[in-house]
Design a protein around this motif. Structure first.
Motif, PDB file in Angstrom:
ATOM      1  N   GLU A 124     -11.667  -3.715  58.951  1.00  0.00           N
ATOM      2  CA  GLU A 124     -10.574  -3.266  58.093  1.00  0.00           C
ATOM      3  C   GLU A 124      -9.894  -2.025  58.666  1.00  0.00           C
ATOM      4  N   VAL A 125     -10.687  -1.180  59.322  1.00  0.00           N
ATOM      5  CA  VAL A 125     -10.160   0.071  59.873  1.00  0.00           C
ATOM      6  C   VAL A 125      -9.417  -0.171  61.176  1.00  0.00           C
ATOM      7  N   PHE A 126      -9.968  -1.038  62.034  1.00  0.00           N
ATOM      8  CA  PHE A 126      -9.427  -1.198  63.379  1.00  0.00           C
ATOM      9  C   PHE A 126      -8.540  -2.424  63.562  1.00  0.00           C
ATOM     10  N   ALA A 127      -8.527  -3.335  62.598  1.00  0.00           N
ATOM     11  CA  ALA A 127      -7.733  -4.556  62.781  1.00  0.00           C
ATOM     12  C   ALA A 127      -6.861  -4.844  61.569  1.00  0.00           C
ATOM     13  N   ASP A 128      -7.423  -5.458  60.532  1.00  0.00           N
ATOM     14  CA  ASP A 128      -6.644  -5.881  59.367  1.00  0.00           C
ATOM     15  C   ASP A 128      -7.597  -6.038  58.186  1.00  0.00           C
ATOM     16  N   PRO A 129      -7.247  -5.529  56.991  1.00  0.00           N
ATOM     17  CA  PRO A 129      -8.107  -5.720  55.823  1.00  0.00           C
ATOM     18  C   PRO A 129      -8.430  -7.192  55.562  1.00  0.00           C
ATOM     19  N   ALA A 130      -7.501  -8.085  55.897  1.00  0.00           N
ATOM     20  CA  ALA A 130      -7.755  -9.517  55.691  1.00  0.00           C
ATOM     21  C   ALA A 130      -8.874 -10.015  56.584  1.00  0.00           C
ATOM     22  N   LEU A 131      -9.013  -9.432  57.777  1.00  0.00           N
ATOM     23  CA  LEU A 131     -10.107  -9.818  58.665  1.00  0.00           C
ATOM     24  C   LEU A 131     -11.438  -9.364  58.087  1.00  0.00           C
ATOM     25  N   GLY A 132     -11.471  -8.145  57.534  1.00  0.00           N
ATOM     26  CA  GLY A 132     -12.683  -7.674  56.885  1.00  0.00           C
ATOM     27  C   GLY A 132     -13.069  -8.558  55.710  1.00  0.00           C
ATOM     28  N   PHE A 133     -12.077  -8.997  54.928  1.00  0.00           N
ATOM     29  CA  PHE A 133     -12.333  -9.886  53.798  1.00  0.00           C
ATOM     30  C   PHE A 133     -12.954 -11.199  54.280  1.00  0.00           C
ATOM     31  N   ALA A 134     -12.356 -11.795  55.313  1.00  0.00           N
ATOM     32  CA  ALA A 134     -12.830 -13.090  55.810  1.00  0.00           C
ATOM     33  C   ALA A 134     -14.230 -12.982  56.407  1.00  0.00           C
ATOM     34  N   LEU A 135     -14.456 -11.958  57.231  1.00  0.00           N
ATOM     35  CA  LEU A 135     -15.771 -11.777  57.838  1.00  0.00           C
ATOM     36  C   LEU A 135     -16.828 -11.505  56.771  1.00  0.00           C
ATOM     37  N   GLY A 136     -16.488 -10.651  55.807  1.00  0.00           N
ATOM     38  CA  GLY A 136     -17.443 -10.267  54.783  1.00  0.00           C
ATOM     39  C   GLY A 136     -17.906 -11.436  53.939  1.00  0.00           C
ATOM     40  N   TRP A 137     -16.953 -12.227  53.449  1.00  0.00           N
ATOM     41  CA  TRP A 137     -17.334 -13.351  52.605  1.00  0.00           C
ATOM     42  C   TRP A 137     -18.039 -14.441  53.408  1.00  0.00           C
ATOM     43  N   ASN A 138     -17.730 -14.561  54.696  1.00  0.00           N
ATOM     44  CA  ASN A 138     -18.445 -15.515  55.535  1.00  0.00           C
ATOM     45  C   ASN A 138     -19.927 -15.129  55.648  1.00  0.00           C
ATOM     46  N   ILE A 139     -20.183 -13.822  55.831  1.00  0.00           N
ATOM     47  CA  ILE A 139     -21.564 -13.344  55.930  1.00  0.00           C
ATOM     48  C   ILE A 139     -22.274 -13.478  54.587  1.00  0.00           C
ATOM     49  N   VAL A 140     -21.582 -13.135  53.511  1.00  0.00           N
ATOM     50  CA  VAL A 140     -22.189 -13.239  52.182  1.00  0.00           C
ATOM     51  C   VAL A 140     -22.571 -14.682  51.890  1.00  0.00           C
ATOM     52  N   TYR A 141     -21.650 -15.589  52.143  1.00  0.00           N
ATOM     53  CA  TYR A 141     -21.922 -17.006  51.887  1.00  0.00           C
ATOM     54  C   TYR A 141     -23.102 -17.497  52.721  1.00  0.00           C
TER      55      TYR A 141
END
Length: 556
Positions: A124-141
């Motif tokens: 989210e800090v270095f790229a895009d908040p949407a990337l953090g959202f996608a990566l985060g929910w992928n790991i959570v799932y």
């Protein structure tokens, strides 16, 4: 229980002036969150609600425990059968080098911004908040499903001893003890994983020594084999095709296996905000973890390649229990009956340890998503001893999916869901390396010397670039076998590639809904973060003394 409060809250009347200044620095974005200008702003929630109960020895051993699992004890024989002794050795060494790049990249970025959720928040800090959202929910799932899958694996392993108890009893027992560990203080979790890692290291060292002695003819009644099997059947095994191309494909297939064996090393930074002196502890941990994991895996592959023939039909069987472990096959040849049970017992602790780590990593990523309002704010609720209990409770609830083993049709559906995140580890590694490259690009853009980073290595930007190339290449080719003649498999294709589409879809949907913007290099608040780090240095790390110092090389 602690209630969730505003993300950038600074407590204390004496800090009123600082709080007002911090509030003035907040800038509303299109997403509805804030950009910030100091290191404390990134971790305000964690500093207020979580406790720093992990030390560097905990981090080192947690990463070791996560990376050294059933793949090392049970599945190395399958790699030897696929690629041959030399092909497997080269494959594991090559993946070890990629893990080195990933670990050092993760260490440098996390030492700068030690937050819960690690590389998910860094994206989210270095790229895009949407990337953090996608990566985060992928790991959570993925971790929602990993916890029950490890409990299922434990039940299968217990059947090695022909247990008469119904599997439902074992499932309930391990759900209860997993919950007990998850809701306890983070320090207790660290000590439990520390103990599991010690068990694994003792077993690995013992098996390597046993294997070397056996291969060299040191066991009475067992013929010395040395490197005989490297000559016949040979150092490489053709896979799918014949000749040199087939031998290369065998090597490449083992690369894919090795990736999943090494997975878990990235968990070293998931609880960075719950670590004492993270800017010192995490760099030390990643250096030690890389070396130890690589040495253990490379030595184990070397020994297994000496112990068993690559064309041994027993290596082609199921690797769900210790029965087909190459070390067990060697022990049976030597007439040693205790080793299979010892291996199976330690593998059970490995499976439970992996479930604990999946729960820790997933719950902290979920907490981090809630911090950035990518998940409901109720997930920020914590106990008085610093455990995000709502986030943890969601993972405990999903662990009851393990009862799907009671139905043959249900377990088929469960494993189909598991297959959706089959290549998640490669996506995570790619994100870690990409974050690191973005950090160094921002340093160059803003004219900041890399030497100001809390931890810096001159070679790591080049290693990250090479590592990112190969992780993407492996991500795109990890299911190559399904495209060869006569090997098409819908389930194999889904396992190998659907996760890429899921992450891309989550990124696109969140970007369209929230209209997030790609972070410009000049807008990454590096100067403010570095100044605060320089103003608030960490205390010197504790050095082991006395008897403890003699064995602290394991983690220090």
């Amino acid at each position: 229980m602690a209630e969730p409060r505003e993300e950038y809250y600074h407590p204390g009347a004496a800090d009123a002036e600082r709080a007002a200044a911090a509030s003035a620095d907040k800038k509303e974005t299109d997403e509805g969150a804030y950009t910030v200008d100091s290191a404390s702003d990134f971790s305000a929630n964690e500093k207020r609600d979580l406790q720093k109960g992990l030390s560097q020895r905990h981090l080192s051993m947690i990463a070791l425990a996560g990376s050294i699992g059933t793949g090392l004890f049970l599945s190395l024989g399958g790699s030897i059968a696929t690629g041959g002794p030399l092909g497997s050795l080269l494959a594991y060494f090559f993946i070890g080098l990629i893990v080195c790049a990933v670990q050092f990249a993760l260490g440098e970025v996390t030492a700068l911004i030690p937050v819960t959720g690690s590389f998910v928040r860094h994206a989210e800090v270095f790229a895009d908040p949407a990337l953090g959202f996608a990566l985060g929910w992928n790991i959570v799932y993925g971790n929602w499903l990993s916890v029950p899958s490890e409990i299922i694996a434990i039940c299968v392993l217990i059947q090695f001893w022909r247990s008469d108890l119904n599997s439902a009893i074992w499932i309930m027992v391990f759900i209860v003890i997993t919950a007990a560990v998850a809701f306890s203080k983070i320090r207790y979790f660290g000590e439990i994983e520390f103990g599991f890692a010690i068990l694994k290291i003792i077993l690995i060292v013992g098996l390597i020594i046993f294997g070397l002695i056996t291969a060299c003819g040191g066991v009475h009644g067992v013929e010395r084999v040395g490197f005989r099997y490297w000559k016949n059947p040979g150092p490489f095994v053709p896979y799918i095709a014949d000749g040199a191309w087939g031998r290369f494909l065998g090597f490449w297939a083992v690369l894919i296996n090795a990736i999943f064996s090494f997975s878990g090393a990235e968990s070293v930074a998931m609880a960075a905000a719950e670590t004492r002196n993270p800017r010192q502890a995490i760099p030390k941990a990643v250096k030690r973890v890389f070396a130890r994991i690589t040495i253990f895996y490379v030595l184990s592959v070397l020994i297994v390649g000496m112990l068993v023939r690559s064309d041994d039909p027993r290596l082609q069987g199921s690797s769900d229990t210790a029965a087909t472990s190459p070390f067990v096959l060697a022990a049976e040849a030597a007439g040693i009956k205790a080793i299979p049970s010892i291996i199976n017992a330690v593998v059970i602790t490995s499976a439970w340890s992996s479930g604990n780590q999946a729960l820790l990593s997933g719950s902290r990523v979920l907490y981090g998503l809630a911090v950035k309002r990518h998940a409901p704010r109720v997930l920020l609720r914590t106990t008085s001893w610093g455990v995000p209990y709502v986030s943890v409770a969601t993972f405990i609830a999903f662990s009851f999916l393990a009862f799907m083993t009671m139905s043959e049709n249900a377990i088929t559906v469960f494993y189909w869901f598991m297959n959706l995140v089959g290549c998640g580890v490669l996506i995570s590694w790619s994100a870690i390396l990409f974050n690191h490259l973005r950090l160094h690009a921002a340093l160059r853009k803003q004219g900041i010397s890399p030497t100001r980073l809390p931890w810096h290595n001159t070679w790591t930007p080049y290693a990250s670039a090479v590592g990112l190339f190969f992780t993407i290449l492996l991500l795109l080719t990890n299911g190559f076998a399904v495209f060869t003649k006569g090997n098409w498999s819908a389930s194999g294709f889904i396992t190998s590639y659907l996760d890429i589409g899921l992450v891309a879809a989550a990124f696109t949907i969140w970007k369209l809904i929230k209209r997030t913007k790609w972070v410009r290099l000049e807008d990454i608040p590096l100067e403010g973060i570095l100044r605060e780090i320089e103003r608030n240095p960490e205390e010197p790390d504790y050095q082991a003394k006395g008897v403890i110092r003699l064995i602290s090389w394991l983690w220090d």
